[in-house]
Design a protein around this motif. Structure first.
Motif, PDB file in Angstrom:
ATOM      1  N   SER A 132       0.835  -1.202   0.000  1.00 34.66           N
ATOM      2  CA  SER A 132       0.000   0.000   0.000  1.00 34.66           C
ATOM      3  C   SER A 132       0.868   1.248   0.000  1.00 34.66           C
ATOM      4  O   SER A 132       0.598   2.217  -0.717  1.00 34.66           O
ATOM      5  N   GLY A 133       1.932   1.228   0.799  1.00 33.29           N
ATOM      6  CA  GLY A 133       2.849   2.354   0.815  1.00 33.29           C
ATOM      7  C   GLY A 133       3.530   2.561  -0.517  1.00 33.29           C
ATOM      8  O   GLY A 133       3.741   3.695  -0.962  1.00 33.29           O
ATOM      9  N   PHE A 134       3.862   1.450  -1.192  1.00 32.58           N
ATOM     10  CA  PHE A 134       4.468   1.524  -2.521  1.00 32.58           C
ATOM     11  C   PHE A 134       3.543   2.245  -3.498  1.00 32.58           C
ATOM     12  O   PHE A 134       3.983   3.066  -4.308  1.00 32.58           O
TER      13      PHE A 134
ATOM     14  N   ILE B 124     -10.038   2.833 -11.560  1.00 33.89           N
ATOM     15  CA  ILE B 124      -9.318   2.249 -12.692  1.00 33.89           C
ATOM     16  C   ILE B 124      -7.857   2.021 -12.325  1.00 33.89           C
ATOM     17  O   ILE B 124      -7.280   0.955 -12.609  1.00 33.89           O
ATOM     18  N   ILE B 125      -7.244   3.014 -11.688  1.00 37.03           N
ATOM     19  CA  ILE B 125      -5.843   2.880 -11.277  1.00 37.03           C
ATOM     20  C   ILE B 125      -5.678   1.701 -10.331  1.00 37.03           C
ATOM     21  O   ILE B 125      -4.762   0.875 -10.489  1.00 37.03           O
ATOM     22  N   MET B 126      -6.554   1.600  -9.341  1.00 37.77           N
ATOM     23  CA  MET B 126      -6.451   0.517  -8.373  1.00 37.77           C
ATOM     24  C   MET B 126      -6.669  -0.841  -9.032  1.00 37.77           C
ATOM     25  O   MET B 126      -5.931  -1.802  -8.768  1.00 37.77           O
ATOM     26  N   THR B 127      -7.668  -0.931  -9.919  1.00 40.44           N
ATOM     27  CA  THR B 127      -7.966  -2.203 -10.574  1.00 40.44           C
ATOM     28  C   THR B 127      -6.795  -2.677 -11.429  1.00 40.44           C
ATOM     29  O   THR B 127      -6.373  -3.844 -11.352  1.00 40.44           O
ATOM     30  N   LEU B 128      -6.258  -1.783 -12.252  1.00 34.35           N
ATOM     31  CA  LEU B 128      -5.141  -2.165 -13.119  1.00 34.35           C
ATOM     32  C   LEU B 128      -3.901  -2.503 -12.306  1.00 34.35           C
ATOM     33  O   LEU B 128      -3.149  -3.431 -12.653  1.00 34.35           O
ATOM     34  N   THR B 129      -3.687  -1.773 -11.211  1.00 31.66           N
ATOM     35  CA  THR B 129      -2.525  -2.056 -10.365  1.00 31.66           C
ATOM     36  C   THR B 129      -2.656  -3.417  -9.697  1.00 31.66           C
ATOM     37  O   THR B 129      -1.687  -4.185  -9.636  1.00 31.66           O
ATOM     38  N   VAL B 130      -3.835  -3.727  -9.193  1.00 31.88           N
ATOM     39  CA  VAL B 130      -4.057  -5.034  -8.572  1.00 31.88           C
ATOM     40  C   VAL B 130      -3.863  -6.146  -9.597  1.00 31.88           C
ATOM     41  O   VAL B 130      -3.271  -7.197  -9.291  1.00 31.88           O
TER      42      VAL B 130
ATOM     43  N   MET C 117       3.858  -9.473 -10.625  1.00 35.89           N
ATOM     44  CA  MET C 117       4.532  -8.216 -10.967  1.00 35.89           C
ATOM     45  C   MET C 117       4.760  -8.024 -12.470  1.00 35.89           C
ATOM     46  O   MET C 117       5.062  -6.908 -12.897  1.00 35.89           O
ATOM     47  N   PHE C 118       4.636  -9.069 -13.259  1.00 36.46           N
ATOM     48  CA  PHE C 118       4.925  -8.926 -14.688  1.00 36.46           C
ATOM     49  C   PHE C 118       3.966  -7.932 -15.351  1.00 36.46           C
ATOM     50  O   PHE C 118       4.364  -7.191 -16.251  1.00 36.46           O
ATOM     51  N   GLY C 119       2.719  -7.914 -14.925  1.00 40.72           N
ATOM     52  CA  GLY C 119       1.764  -6.990 -15.501  1.00 40.72           C
ATOM     53  C   GLY C 119       2.120  -5.534 -15.254  1.00 40.72           C
ATOM     54  O   GLY C 119       1.757  -4.658 -16.048  1.00 40.72           O
ATOM     55  N   LEU C 120       2.860  -5.270 -14.153  1.00 43.42           N
ATOM     56  CA  LEU C 120       3.246  -3.891 -13.854  1.00 43.42           C
ATOM     57  C   LEU C 120       4.161  -3.308 -14.917  1.00 43.42           C
ATOM     58  O   LEU C 120       4.248  -2.091 -15.068  1.00 43.42           O
ATOM     59  N   ILE C 121       4.855  -4.172 -15.659  1.00 48.83           N
ATOM     60  CA  ILE C 121       5.782  -3.698 -16.686  1.00 48.83           C
ATOM     61  C   ILE C 121       5.044  -2.869 -17.735  1.00 48.83           C
ATOM     62  O   ILE C 121       5.597  -1.926 -18.311  1.00 48.83           O
ATOM     63  N   VAL C 122       3.788  -3.202 -17.979  1.00 46.88           N
ATOM     64  CA  VAL C 122       2.972  -2.444 -18.927  1.00 46.88           C
ATOM     65  C   VAL C 122       2.031  -1.488 -18.207  1.00 46.88           C
ATOM     66  O   VAL C 122       1.832  -0.350 -18.640  1.00 46.88           O
ATOM     67  N   VAL C 123       1.456  -1.928 -17.088  1.00 44.50           N
ATOM     68  CA  VAL C 123       0.479  -1.106 -16.374  1.00 44.50           C
ATOM     69  C   VAL C 123       1.082   0.219 -15.910  1.00 44.50           C
ATOM     70  O   VAL C 123       0.468   1.286 -16.079  1.00 44.50           O
TER      71      VAL C 123
END
Length: 257
Positions: free
Chosen positions: A70-72, A217-223, A230-236
């Protein structure tokens, strides 16, 4: 009342926009990502790697992990400053490359540094609060994600999870309102941090439904990004970073039209 606020601290004028503009911001974010994919992938990879290291470190210390992630998320906006600079360069027709990012970080803009310190402080405060709540409120101690799922999220006696969500929401909502356009504004214009914060709050007040949807939207895509190890974060991360720049441009009236 505005006469009592020094001119340099007064919020800038903002626009009211349609709630569905959020999806246009995402489309612009994707377009910018495709225009400068290596820079975006580098940002996403760095944040994904950081998340993976955090997961490895705190896997058996879930009382730390729950708050740390959450802090991140609270400090992620300042880490995306390079992406805002890329989007600005693309809008201006300027070169958009790693040099653009290096110039932003190399400038050591005191306002951005101060904002980053503020977000880091608040993120750390949430980590401590979250850890204390889970440690003191759940017995036996929560050690793994499975423990958190079964003894907190799916607990027969509700209370701790709901309180954890409430505290997280109470901290995240004002932070989102303070930063949703503030960091791109600080990058783009020579305004004070107080002006940027007030402008961000004014944008939220003028567009409560639109920006609530944007937060969701930000929270959904981040989750979703976190849920793919973590691989999805590379694009998200790059898409959301670029999209945030376009949200700022839509919401804050430019000095010259």
């Amino acid at each position: 009342m505005s006469e009592l606020i020094p001119a340099e601290h007064r919020p800038l004028p903002v626009r009211k926009v349609h709630s569905l503009r959020t999806f246009r911001w995402l489309a612009h974010g994707w377009a910018d990502f495709m225009d400068a994919p290596l820079v975006g992938l580098a940002h996403g990879a760095v944040m994904g790697l950081f998340g993976a290291l955090l997961l490895a470190f705190a896997w058996d210390r879930f009382w730390v992990l729950a708050g740390a992630f959450s802090g991140f998320l609270l400090v992620a906006p300042i880490l995306s400053t390079g992406l805002y600079a890329i989007s600005r360069a693309l809008v201006r027709g300027e070169p958009a490359n790693f040099g653009t990012v290096a110039r932003v970080w190399g400038s050591l803009d005191r306002r951005l540094v101060q904002f980053g310190i503020l977000l880091t402080f608040l993120g750390t405060a949430w980590v401590i609060t979250s850890a204390a709540l889970i440690t003191l409120g759940v017995k036996p101690p929560v050690s793994t994600p499975s423990d958190f799922l079964h003894r907190v999220v799916l607990a027969a006696d509700p209370g701790v999870f709901e309180l954890w969500l409430l505290l997280g929401g109470l901290m995240a909502a004002p932070l989102f309102a303070s930063s949703v356009v503030a960091i791109p504004l600080l990058l783009d214009r020579r305004v004070t941090m107080q002006c940027a914060l007030r402008t961000s709050w004014r944008a939220v007040a003028a567009n409560p439904i639109c920006l609530s949807l944007w937060a969701a939207i930000i929270m959904t895509l981040t989750v979703l990004g976190l849920g793919t190890l973590m691989f999805g974060l590379i694009v998200v991360i790059p898409v959301l970073g670029h999209a945030t720049w376009h949200a700022y441009r839509d919401l804050v009236v430019r000095e010259t039209s």
